[in-house]
Design a protein around this motif. Structure first.
Motif: not given
Length: 119
Positions: A37-43, A63-78, A98-102
């Motif tokens: 998730s942290w690596d994904a946020m950096q990219r 692994v496409p399922a992992n991409a979906h899980r990462i996105a779901s986690r980051l989306r749930s955190l706003g 905006k929260q993620g950018q900040t």
């Protein structure tokens, strides 16, 4: 495409952070450096700074399922928002909220103040 000095510094710092994580993962063989998730946020933040689109599948291309899980986690955190690509309905576009950018700006700006990188 032109960038101001702060954007150039943020891009350089984000690239160095990504490279440092890759270096640590290589030498520590993934121990203590495995947070997709942290690596994904950096990219995603780097793509945002460079004004490039980012696809959900890029979170974990192997692994496409992992991409979906990462996105779901980051989306749930706003931190991210997703939408269907209007040009290709099979693709899911990802953007920082905006929260993620900040949050990412706070991390990168902290690193810049600490002298981590300069563009």
């Amino acid at each position: 495409m032109t960038f101001d000095d702060l954007e150039r510094d943020r891009i350089a710092a984000c690239r160095e952070l990504i490279a440092a994580r890759a270096f640590a993962a290589e030498h520590l063989r993934g121990v203590l450096t495995h947070d997709r998730s942290w690596d994904a946020m950096q990219r995603l933040y780097l793509a945002t700074l460079e004004r490039k689109e980012f696809l959900q599948s890029w979170f974990a291309p192997e692994v496409p399922a992992n991409a979906h899980r990462i996105a779901s986690r980051l989306r749930s955190l706003g931190l991210i928002a997703t939408s269907i690509d209007p040009r290709d309905h099979r693709r899911i576009l990802v953007n920082l909220t905006k929260q993620g950018q900040t949050a990412m700006e706070a991390v990168i700006d902290y690193l810049l103040c600490a002298g981590f990188a300069r563009g």
